[in-house]
Design a protein around this motif. Structure first.
Motif, PDB file in Angstrom:
ATOM      1  N   HIS A  11      23.653 -76.256  10.999  1.00 21.02           N
ATOM      2  CA  HIS A  11      24.568 -76.279   9.629  1.00 21.02           C
ATOM      3  C   HIS A  11      25.889 -75.790  10.237  1.00 21.02           C
ATOM      4  O   HIS A  11      25.923 -75.167  10.612  1.00 21.02           O
ATOM      5  N   ILE A  12      27.162 -76.570  10.356  1.00 19.94           N
ATOM      6  CA  ILE A  12      27.894 -76.054  11.073  1.00 19.94           C
ATOM      7  C   ILE A  12      29.548 -75.593  10.186  1.00 19.94           C
ATOM      8  O   ILE A  12      29.515 -76.994   9.308  1.00 19.94           O
ATOM      9  N   ALA A  13      29.878 -74.480   9.865  1.00 15.71           N
ATOM     10  CA  ALA A  13      30.902 -74.281   8.758  1.00 15.71           C
ATOM     11  C   ALA A  13      32.370 -75.189   9.603  1.00 15.71           C
ATOM     12  O   ALA A  13      32.941 -74.789  10.084  1.00 15.71           O
ATOM     13  N   SER A  14      33.169 -76.404   8.350  1.00 14.97           N
ATOM     14  CA  SER A  14      33.858 -76.552   8.351  1.00 14.97           C
ATOM     15  C   SER A  14      35.022 -77.033   7.776  1.00 14.97           C
ATOM     16  O   SER A  14      34.407 -77.925   6.986  1.00 14.97           O
ATOM     17  N   ILE A  15      36.269 -76.076   7.623  1.00 16.36           N
ATOM     18  CA  ILE A  15      36.837 -76.558   6.608  1.00 16.36           C
ATOM     19  C   ILE A  15      36.175 -76.953   5.422  1.00 16.36           C
ATOM     20  O   ILE A  15      36.673 -77.636   4.389  1.00 16.36           O
ATOM     21  N   GLY A  16      35.495 -75.343   5.373  1.00 17.36           N
ATOM     22  CA  GLY A  16      35.275 -75.117   3.793  1.00 17.36           C
ATOM     23  C   GLY A  16      33.987 -75.841   3.200  1.00 17.36           C
ATOM     24  O   GLY A  16      33.583 -75.643   2.039  1.00 17.36           O
ATOM     25  N   GLU A  17      33.963 -76.836   4.148  1.00 23.29           N
ATOM     26  CA  GLU A  17      32.341 -77.658   3.645  1.00 23.29           C
ATOM     27  C   GLU A  17      31.362 -77.420   4.707  1.00 23.29           C
ATOM     28  O   GLU A  17      31.544 -76.957   5.889  1.00 23.29           O
ATOM     29  N   MET A  18      30.427 -77.702   4.461  1.00 20.40           N
ATOM     30  CA  MET A  18      28.973 -77.132   5.316  1.00 20.40           C
ATOM     31  C   MET A  18      28.668 -78.739   6.249  1.00 20.40           C
ATOM     32  O   MET A  18      28.094 -79.319   5.395  1.00 20.40           O
ATOM     33  N   ILE A  19      28.517 -79.055   7.529  1.00 20.48           N
ATOM     34  CA  ILE A  19      28.156 -80.052   8.034  1.00 20.48           C
ATOM     35  C   ILE A  19      26.670 -80.474   8.944  1.00 20.48           C
ATOM     36  O   ILE A  19      27.250 -78.840   9.385  1.00 20.48           O
ATOM     37  N   VAL A  20      25.742 -81.351   8.746  1.00 21.65           N
ATOM     38  CA  VAL A  20      24.847 -81.617   9.442  1.00 21.65           C
ATOM     39  C   VAL A  20      24.972 -82.053  10.563  1.00 21.65           C
ATOM     40  O   VAL A  20      25.332 -83.431  10.844  1.00 21.65           O
ATOM     41  N   MET A  21      24.680 -81.503  11.658  1.00 21.96           N
ATOM     42  CA  MET A  21      25.023 -82.105  13.142  1.00 21.96           C
ATOM     43  C   MET A  21      24.077 -82.085  13.800  1.00 21.96           C
ATOM     44  O   MET A  21      22.864 -80.662  13.845  1.00 21.96           O
TER      45      MET A  21
ATOM     46  N   THR B 276      46.015 -83.548  22.520  1.00 28.67           N
ATOM     47  CA  THR B 276      44.393 -83.113  23.389  1.00 28.67           C
ATOM     48  C   THR B 276      43.941 -81.344  22.367  1.00 28.67           C
ATOM     49  O   THR B 276      42.761 -81.973  21.786  1.00 28.67           O
ATOM     50  N   LEU B 277      44.726 -80.275  21.993  1.00 29.99           N
ATOM     51  CA  LEU B 277      44.036 -79.716  21.700  1.00 29.99           C
ATOM     52  C   LEU B 277      43.656 -80.543  19.708  1.00 29.99           C
ATOM     53  O   LEU B 277      42.596 -79.471  19.584  1.00 29.99           O
ATOM     54  N   ALA B 278      44.857 -80.831  19.216  1.00 28.24           N
ATOM     55  CA  ALA B 278      44.382 -81.376  18.095  1.00 28.24           C
ATOM     56  C   ALA B 278      42.975 -81.669  17.995  1.00 28.24           C
ATOM     57  O   ALA B 278      42.452 -82.128  17.017  1.00 28.24           O
ATOM     58  N   MET B 279      43.248 -82.938  19.323  1.00 28.93           N
ATOM     59  CA  MET B 279      41.703 -83.562  19.344  1.00 28.93           C
ATOM     60  C   MET B 279      40.253 -82.813  18.886  1.00 28.93           C
ATOM     61  O   MET B 279      39.445 -83.257  18.848  1.00 28.93           O
ATOM     62  N   ILE B 280      40.489 -81.784  20.401  1.00 33.56           N
ATOM     63  CA  ILE B 280      39.226 -80.720  20.867  1.00 33.56           C
ATOM     64  C   ILE B 280      38.861 -79.975  19.242  1.00 33.56           C
ATOM     65  O   ILE B 280      37.839 -80.098  18.856  1.00 33.56           O
ATOM     66  N   ARG B 281      39.752 -79.973  18.611  1.00 35.52           N
ATOM     67  CA  ARG B 281      39.942 -78.836  17.694  1.00 35.52           C
ATOM     68  C   ARG B 281      38.866 -79.975  16.405  1.00 35.52           C
ATOM     69  O   ARG B 281      38.286 -78.687  15.379  1.00 35.52           O
ATOM     70  N   GLN B 282      39.384 -81.115  16.145  1.00 37.54           N
ATOM     71  CA  GLN B 282      38.424 -81.786  15.250  1.00 37.54           C
ATOM     72  C   GLN B 282      37.319 -82.446  15.235  1.00 37.54           C
ATOM     73  O   GLN B 282      36.836 -82.239  14.785  1.00 37.54           O
ATOM     74  N   ALA B 283      36.892 -82.780  17.353  1.00 37.28           N
ATOM     75  CA  ALA B 283      35.951 -82.841  16.984  1.00 37.28           C
ATOM     76  C   ALA B 283      35.176 -82.015  17.508  1.00 37.28           C
ATOM     77  O   ALA B 283      33.419 -81.460  16.303  1.00 37.28           O
ATOM     78  N   VAL B 284      35.206 -80.352  17.295  1.00 41.32           N
ATOM     79  CA  VAL B 284      34.121 -79.064  17.486  1.00 41.32           C
ATOM     80  C   VAL B 284      34.148 -78.890  16.056  1.00 41.32           C
ATOM     81  O   VAL B 284      32.948 -78.713  15.528  1.00 41.32           O
ATOM     82  N   ASP B 285      35.282 -79.679  15.041  1.00 40.86           N
ATOM     83  CA  ASP B 285      35.231 -78.752  14.114  1.00 40.86           C
ATOM     84  C   ASP B 285      33.969 -80.004  13.420  1.00 40.86           C
ATOM     85  O   ASP B 285      33.047 -79.574  11.727  1.00 40.86           O
ATOM     86  N   ALA B 286      34.143 -80.715  13.831  1.00 39.80           N
ATOM     87  CA  ALA B 286      32.967 -82.023  12.953  1.00 39.80           C
ATOM     88  C   ALA B 286      31.161 -82.168  13.784  1.00 39.80           C
ATOM     89  O   ALA B 286      30.762 -81.716  13.588  1.00 39.80           O
ATOM     90  N   GLY B 287      31.367 -80.588  15.030  1.00 41.64           N
ATOM     91  CA  GLY B 287      30.252 -80.458  14.771  1.00 41.64           C
ATOM     92  C   GLY B 287      30.363 -81.427  16.636  1.00 41.64           C
ATOM     93  O   GLY B 287      28.692 -81.060  17.412  1.00 41.64           O
ATOM     94  N   ILE B 288      30.863 -81.588  17.365  1.00 39.70           N
ATOM     95  CA  ILE B 288      30.757 -82.183  18.599  1.00 39.70           C
ATOM     96  C   ILE B 288      31.064 -80.814  19.205  1.00 39.70           C
ATOM     97  O   ILE B 288      31.565 -79.960  19.495  1.00 39.70           O
ATOM     98  N   ASN B 289      29.528 -80.573  20.430  1.00 36.44           N
ATOM     99  CA  ASN B 289      29.870 -79.791  21.066  1.00 36.44           C
ATOM    100  C   ASN B 289      29.568 -79.828  22.952  1.00 36.44           C
ATOM    101  O   ASN B 289      29.066 -78.890  23.748  1.00 36.44           O
ATOM    102  N   PHE B 290      30.492 -81.135  23.323  1.00 36.94           N
ATOM    103  CA  PHE B 290      29.990 -82.116  24.532  1.00 36.94           C
ATOM    104  C   PHE B 290      31.520 -82.515  24.838  1.00 36.94           C
ATOM    105  O   PHE B 290      32.055 -82.749  23.582  1.00 36.94           O
ATOM    106  N   ILE B 291      31.676 -81.858  26.261  1.00 38.87           N
ATOM    107  CA  ILE B 291      33.028 -82.557  26.373  1.00 38.87           C
ATOM    108  C   ILE B 291      33.014 -83.112  27.592  1.00 38.87           C
ATOM    109  O   ILE B 291      32.478 -82.699  29.064  1.00 38.87           O
ATOM    110  N   ASP B 292      33.623 -84.227  27.477  1.00 40.74           N
ATOM    111  CA  ASP B 292      33.324 -84.750  29.353  1.00 40.74           C
ATOM    112  C   ASP B 292      34.446 -85.919  29.570  1.00 40.74           C
ATOM    113  O   ASP B 292      35.723 -86.094  29.257  1.00 40.74           O
ATOM    114  N   THR B 293      35.067 -84.873  31.357  1.00 39.93           N
ATOM    115  CA  THR B 293      36.062 -85.932  31.498  1.00 39.93           C
ATOM    116  C   THR B 293      35.793 -85.966  32.647  1.00 39.93           C
ATOM    117  O   THR B 293      34.447 -85.929  33.786  1.00 39.93           O
ATOM    118  N   ALA B 294      37.028 -86.234  33.849  1.00 40.90           N
ATOM    119  CA  ALA B 294      36.555 -86.778  35.513  1.00 40.90           C
ATOM    120  C   ALA B 294      37.938 -85.811  36.096  1.00 40.90           C
ATOM    121  O   ALA B 294      39.091 -85.667  35.791  1.00 40.90           O
TER     122      ALA B 294
END
Length: 357
Positions: A5-15, A48-66
């Motif tokens: 369970h990850i807290a995000s914007i006042g609610e609980m997200i199950v990831m 980029t910052l906004a999308m990374i924050r949104q992704a992490v808030d949603a429970g994503i903990n994996f980032i891939d680039t090259a």
């Protein structure tokens, strides 16, 4: 599987988190891809910052680039954002090496000489002292895989890299790399990153079974088939303009019969998604992440709107009836346009490599 369970914007997200092969690292079933960060996607620091924050808030903990994405700018932006937010330790960070990074003929490929230099360049751009998953972006027929694995082994033992992986390797080269690692005492590839989507199912024939056999994690790239499964490609509609049509034109040239077949399949899939009460994006991502061999699907949003649409797919389960209909539209193991396979053996493209003179 592992649920948190990850807290995000006042609610609980199950990831739901999954083990990445046998590494012991747990990653989200959606991985934030950085291909569109930088000038390729016309995204700067703020976007980029906004999308990374949104992704992490949603429970994503994996980032891939090259390193090759936007000529290194993607790594620079991701590194700056993670440093500025203090999120580096919260994410599993992956990048890749192979593509040409300059006019010097030795600035690319899978040689020890280049890998040893490229990793330091990536570490500097990413503003970190280690890369969690360092992947060889494409096969290099000019280099013995033992040399490549030897370089990666030294990087792992030096602490610059945690685990090594491959990307878009044919099954036989994946097996060869595993055998070489065992015989020579090298660190082995712990993950493979193949192209995989409803329209490009070739990996099901051999790559995904090999991954399961050797316990490799799987990061599926282009799960939306380079935009073909976003709902933008419909019969009778004006096709979207994209920079991709210049970069990889054979995947988008509508004069090619294989792309006409993709368009027909995309239309049928869009209708199936609508009948199922899903967006085409949700159905397509759910299809990929529910394959038993797949650890994570790499999403590559260009805008925040795209990202939110991708995140909506988390937790979607497809019924057996929907999966059967998908199999009827695109049979298992079939890639409609071979160009979507991501890599072609040079001996198939160059007649001089298959004909005795």
């Amino acid at each position: 599987m592992f649920t948190i369970h990850i807290a995000s914007i006042g609610e609980m997200i199950v990831m739901e988190y999954r083990l990445l092969g046998r590494t012991g690292m747990r990653v989200s079933p959606l991985c934030l891809g950085g291909m569109m960060f930088g000038w390729w996607g016309e995204n700067g620091y703020d976007e980029t910052l906004a999308m990374i924050r949104q992704a992490v808030d949603a429970g994503i903990n994996f980032i891939d680039t090259a390193d090759i994405y936007s000529g290194g700018e993607s790594e620079e932006l991701i590194g700056r954002c993670l440093a500025d937010t203090g999120l580096r330790d919260q994410v599993v960070l992956a990048t890749k090496v192979h593509g040409s990074m300059g006019d010097d003929p030795n600035q690319g490929g899978n040689s020890r000489r280049w890998i040893m230099r490229a990793v330091d360049d990536s570490l500097r751009r990413l503003r970190t002292d280690r890369i969690d998953l360092y992947q060889i972006h494409r096969p290099d027929p000019a280099v013995d895989v033992d040399e490549t694995l030897g370089a990666l082994t030294d990087l792992i033992r030096a602490g610059k890299v945690r685990y090594a992986g491959s990307s878009t390797f044919p099954a036989y080269q994946m097996v060869e790399a595993q055998w070489v690692a065992e015989r020579r005492g090298r660190e082995r590839f712990a993950a493979e990153q193949p192209p995989y989507s409803i329209l490009a199912r070739g990996a099901e024939a051999d790559v995904l079974p090999v991954c399961q056999s050797y316990g490799l994690g799987v990061l599926a790239w282009s799960p939306l088939a380079g935009g073909w499964l976003t709902g933008a490609y419909r019969e009778g509609a004006e096709l979207p303009a994209s920079r991709r049509t210049v970069m990889v034109g054979d995947r988008y040239d509508m004069a090619l019969p294989e792309n006409q077949r993709k368009l027909a399949a995309a239309e049928q899939l869009a209708r199936l998604a609508e009948e199922s009460g899903l967006s085409l994006v949700e159905m397509s991502l759910a299809f990929v992440v529910r394959h038993p061999a797949v650890t994570s699907a790499i999403i590559g949003p260009r805008t925040m709107e795209h990202l939110k649409g991708h995140l909506a797919a988390d937790g979607v389960r497809l019924t057996a009836d929907v999966l059967d209909r998908i199999d009827e539209i695109v049979p298992p193991g079939v890639t409609i346009n071979p160009a979507d396979g991501g890599w072609q053996a040079p001996w198939l493209a160059d007649p001089s490599l298959r004909r005795r003179r």
